[in-house]
Structure formats: structure tokens, C-alpha cells
Motif scaffolding. Sequence first.
Motif, PDB file in Angstrom:
ATOM      1  N   ASN A 279       2.328   4.136   9.664  1.00  0.00           N
ATOM      2  CA  ASN A 279       1.315   3.247   9.091  1.00  0.00           C
ATOM      3  C   ASN A 279       0.913   3.670   7.681  1.00  0.00           C
ATOM      4  O   ASN A 279      -0.223   3.477   7.248  1.00  0.00           O
ATOM      5  CB  ASN A 279       0.092   3.165  10.003  1.00  0.00           C
ATOM      6  CG  ASN A 279      -0.688   4.473  10.047  1.00  0.00           C
ATOM      7  OD1 ASN A 279      -0.167   5.532   9.718  1.00  0.00           O
ATOM      8  ND2 ASN A 279      -1.943   4.389  10.463  1.00  0.00           N
ATOM      9  N   THR A 280       1.844   4.262   6.952  1.00  0.00           N
ATOM     10  CA  THR A 280       1.587   4.713   5.591  1.00  0.00           C
ATOM     11  C   THR A 280       1.209   3.531   4.703  1.00  0.00           C
ATOM     12  O   THR A 280       1.843   2.478   4.739  1.00  0.00           O
ATOM     13  CB  THR A 280       2.835   5.391   5.014  1.00  0.00           C
ATOM     14  OG1 THR A 280       3.251   6.435   5.914  1.00  0.00           O
ATOM     15  CG2 THR A 280       2.548   5.977   3.637  1.00  0.00           C
ATOM     16  N   VAL A 281       0.167   3.715   3.906  1.00  0.00           N
ATOM     17  CA  VAL A 281      -0.281   2.682   2.977  1.00  0.00           C
ATOM     18  C   VAL A 281      -0.173   3.217   1.551  1.00  0.00           C
ATOM     19  O   VAL A 281      -0.774   4.238   1.208  1.00  0.00           O
ATOM     20  CB  VAL A 281      -1.734   2.247   3.269  1.00  0.00           C
ATOM     21  CG1 VAL A 281      -2.206   1.231   2.234  1.00  0.00           C
ATOM     22  CG2 VAL A 281      -1.840   1.673   4.672  1.00  0.00           C
ATOM     23  N   GLN A 282       0.624   2.534   0.732  1.00  0.00           N
ATOM     24  CA  GLN A 282       0.783   2.884  -0.669  1.00  0.00           C
ATOM     25  C   GLN A 282      -0.164   2.028  -1.502  1.00  0.00           C
ATOM     26  O   GLN A 282      -0.840   1.134  -1.003  1.00  0.00           O
ATOM     27  CB  GLN A 282       2.235   2.664  -1.110  1.00  0.00           C
ATOM     28  CG  GLN A 282       3.260   3.419  -0.277  1.00  0.00           C
ATOM     29  CD  GLN A 282       3.181   4.923  -0.459  1.00  0.00           C
ATOM     30  OE1 GLN A 282       2.598   5.410  -1.421  1.00  0.00           O
ATOM     31  NE2 GLN A 282       3.764   5.668   0.463  1.00  0.00           N
ATOM     32  N   THR A 283      -0.210   2.308  -2.787  1.00  0.00           N
ATOM     33  CA  THR A 283      -1.113   1.574  -3.669  1.00  0.00           C
ATOM     34  C   THR A 283      -0.614   0.167  -3.961  1.00  0.00           C
ATOM     35  O   THR A 283      -1.373  -0.693  -4.402  1.00  0.00           O
ATOM     36  CB  THR A 283      -1.290   2.327  -4.994  1.00  0.00           C
ATOM     37  OG1 THR A 283       0.000   2.539  -5.592  1.00  0.00           O
ATOM     38  CG2 THR A 283      -1.965   3.668  -4.761  1.00  0.00           C
ATOM     39  N   ALA A 286       0.240  -5.226   0.373  1.00  0.00           N
ATOM     40  CA  ALA A 286      -0.801  -5.370   1.389  1.00  0.00           C
ATOM     41  C   ALA A 286      -0.311  -4.805   2.718  1.00  0.00           C
ATOM     42  O   ALA A 286       0.846  -5.012   3.094  1.00  0.00           O
ATOM     43  CB  ALA A 286      -1.172  -6.845   1.559  1.00  0.00           C
ATOM     44  N   PRO A 287      -1.141  -4.075   3.442  1.00  0.00           N
ATOM     45  CA  PRO A 287      -0.742  -3.553   4.745  1.00  0.00           C
ATOM     46  C   PRO A 287      -0.413  -4.687   5.721  1.00  0.00           C
ATOM     47  O   PRO A 287      -1.018  -5.753   5.671  1.00  0.00           O
ATOM     48  CB  PRO A 287      -1.972  -2.775   5.218  1.00  0.00           C
ATOM     49  CG  PRO A 287      -2.763  -2.506   3.985  1.00  0.00           C
ATOM     50  CD  PRO A 287      -2.506  -3.660   3.067  1.00  0.00           C
ATOM     51  N   ASN A 289      -0.358  -5.895   9.562  1.00  0.00           N
ATOM     52  CA  ASN A 289      -0.848  -5.683  10.921  1.00  0.00           C
ATOM     53  C   ASN A 289      -0.420  -6.882  11.753  1.00  0.00           C
ATOM     54  O   ASN A 289      -0.809  -8.023  11.475  1.00  0.00           O
ATOM     55  CB  ASN A 289      -2.374  -5.541  10.935  1.00  0.00           C
ATOM     56  CG  ASN A 289      -2.834  -4.285  10.219  1.00  0.00           C
ATOM     57  OD1 ASN A 289      -2.663  -3.181  10.726  1.00  0.00           O
ATOM     58  ND2 ASN A 289      -3.410  -4.446   9.045  1.00  0.00           N
ATOM     59  N   ASP A 311       0.766  -1.658  13.282  1.00  0.00           N
ATOM     60  CA  ASP A 311       0.081  -1.430  12.008  1.00  0.00           C
ATOM     61  C   ASP A 311       1.081  -0.737  11.083  1.00  0.00           C
ATOM     62  O   ASP A 311       1.130   0.478  11.005  1.00  0.00           O
ATOM     63  CB  ASP A 311      -1.197  -0.613  12.198  1.00  0.00           C
ATOM     64  CG  ASP A 311      -0.972   0.690  12.938  1.00  0.00           C
ATOM     65  OD1 ASP A 311       0.067   0.817  13.639  1.00  0.00           O
ATOM     66  OD2 ASP A 311      -1.823   1.594  12.832  1.00  0.00           O
ATOM     67  N   GLY A 313       1.403  -0.549   7.909  1.00  0.00           N
ATOM     68  CA  GLY A 313       1.036  -0.130   6.566  1.00  0.00           C
ATOM     69  C   GLY A 313       1.771  -0.965   5.534  1.00  0.00           C
ATOM     70  O   GLY A 313       1.926  -2.176   5.674  1.00  0.00           O
ATOM     71  N   THR A 314       2.262  -0.293   4.490  1.00  0.00           N
ATOM     72  CA  THR A 314       3.067  -0.987   3.479  1.00  0.00           C
ATOM     73  C   THR A 314       4.527  -0.545   3.532  1.00  0.00           C
ATOM     74  O   THR A 314       5.278  -0.761   2.584  1.00  0.00           O
ATOM     75  CB  THR A 314       2.500  -0.719   2.077  1.00  0.00           C
ATOM     76  OG1 THR A 314       2.442   0.700   1.847  1.00  0.00           O
ATOM     77  CG2 THR A 314       1.105  -1.311   1.931  1.00  0.00           C
ATOM     78  N   THR A 315       4.932   0.070   4.647  1.00  0.00           N
ATOM     79  CA  THR A 315       6.296   0.599   4.746  1.00  0.00           C
ATOM     80  C   THR A 315       7.335  -0.505   4.842  1.00  0.00           C
ATOM     81  O   THR A 315       8.470  -0.346   4.388  1.00  0.00           O
ATOM     82  CB  THR A 315       6.440   1.500   5.982  1.00  0.00           C
ATOM     83  OG1 THR A 315       6.208   0.725   7.164  1.00  0.00           O
ATOM     84  CG2 THR A 315       5.425   2.649   5.925  1.00  0.00           C
TER      85      THR A 315
END
Length: 326
Positions: A279-283, A286-287, A289, A311, A313-315
Amino acid sequence: MRRPLDGRIAVGTLAVTAALTLAGCGTQQAAPRAVGGESAAPACPSATPTPGSTPPLTRPTTTADAPRPPGKPSPVPSATDTERDGVRLTGLYSGAVDRNGVCRPNGLTAAFSVTNPAAHDMTYTIVFDASGYTGAIRIAGPVRPGGTLRGTVAMRRSFGDAARMPNASIVSVRSVPSAEAPSESGPCPASGVRVWADQGDAAMGLRVTGLHLENCGRSPYTLEGRPRLQILDADHEVVEGIHLVPGDEVANLDGSPDVVRPVTLKPGERARSGIAWRNTVQTVGAPVNAPYLRVRARAGAAPVMVTPELDLGTTGTLGVRAWQKE
């Protein structure tokens, strides 16, 4: 590494009723005041848990209505957590009736209704909670299009004294087409196989959920490769742009090789696959879900919809393991 239950609703079997066994009465007290300020039914007064009968911390899952305790239900005040996605709490009963028909005071029974706005039968998984109680998971359905189903669910006393005015709430609601509902037991589907997901595990941003299949038919069933998957959002719409990769590219927790090979199951045998993600979120971005996953065991197989609560994230990546015999 068990994932928090609020975020992961395991859609269990629709055919098995998990009966609630409630702890015995302890020292009797005055009946608590119910939600809305009215007195709860005196036929099943409040009591503290009996020493040595500590209730479980996890929410039990049930597929059948809990018996209604004696007396009239207390009204449920208007609140944001008492109505959600077509499900509404309609009343609270003091106590809960156990499998022997005895009303146990260290329980709470909630009445609810489910209305289906969809164009086809839907099956719902609802998580209920109440202050001072363990809460419960109720699987309800099928609910016909435009129809309303009414039911009851029982909750057990948690640690400590229950609140004098239980604050019952609906934590979450998930729904799947009844024709695609997963099942771990019960009557064998027309496809000849049962497919379901387990509750999964999570740690340090890594999520893993097992996918399971049982040949409940009368003929051998052959799998090859990985299950065919579609990721769906909360509105049951397909989520585009997610890359499905071999499970080992995300994580390999059990050390077994993620090798594609034919797997033939005799009647009664099982196979397992699984999904893994971070669930890694980068800058940037949008994540994502997405609660639902539509699973086809093999090309052309009947779909089954499970609820792994993805979830991502942005992966933009979901790992899928190859089928292997259990």
C-alpha cells in the motif's frame, strides 16, 4: 500479522450458521437505559460477565437471524452510523437469546433492514458494533432487486461493563451479486467448484490474501496458471490501469516456488492461489482503494466475487500466485 477486521471483511460461507454461544449471567443489576432514553426490556436485565467466561475479542460471523429477546425494542436515534449503504438499524433489544432459548443479559440484539437498489439479487456482509460489546458480522441475502430484508444480529459483552446507553452502529457494508457469492461449504455450486478468500494478513505495508478452491463436483477439475482477476471499486465498477504480475514479484512469504503448472483436482481435493500487494503511497498519483475482486478460477469459469479490500496505494500492481494443490 492478522489484518484489522474493520478494514477486511471476510466474506464467509452463506450456507453455514455460526451460532452465538453467550456467556452465563453474573450478578444481576438494574436494567440499563436503552438508546433513545427509554428503559430496556426488564425480561433480560443487564449483568456483568461471569468470572471465567471472558468473551472473545473478535466479531463472530452469522448467516441466520438471532432470536428476538422478550420485550419491546428500544428506538435507535438518528445518527450517521446507524444507516449506511442501504442498511439501517431499526431497534435494540436488551440481552441476547442463546442456542438453548435462554435470554442472556450480557448481550445485545440489534434489528436491522437491508434494501437492495441493484437490478439483480445481492448478498450483503454487514459489520455491526456497539459500545461495550464485541460487535458482529452478518451475512444477509439474497435480497431481491428493490426488495427489503429485515433481520436481527446478536452481540456479546466485551471486557468491562457495557455502556448504560449502547451506541450501536454500522461499521461497514459490502455487497456482491448473489450469483457470484463465495462459499466455503454448503451445497455445491453448478460450476462444480467452490471459491473463496481467506481473511488475509498484513504487516509493514505488505498485504497477502489467500484464494482457495475446492472441487465439490463429481469429475476431475483442471487448473492451469493463475486465476483470472478483475479489480472492482466500491460501486462494482472495473478499476483500470492495475498491472497483474506473478506473486513472487511482490512477495513470497512461504518460500514455495510460484511456478505455473497444470493442477488436476479429484472430487474433494483443494487448490490455493493468492494475491499480494503493497500500500505504498508516492507523491505522484492518487491511491487506489478497491474493495472487490472478481475471480475466475480458469478461462471461461463462472465468476466469484470476494472482498479483499485492496488498498494498493499508488503502486498500480497486484501480485497473483499460480494455483497449487493444497
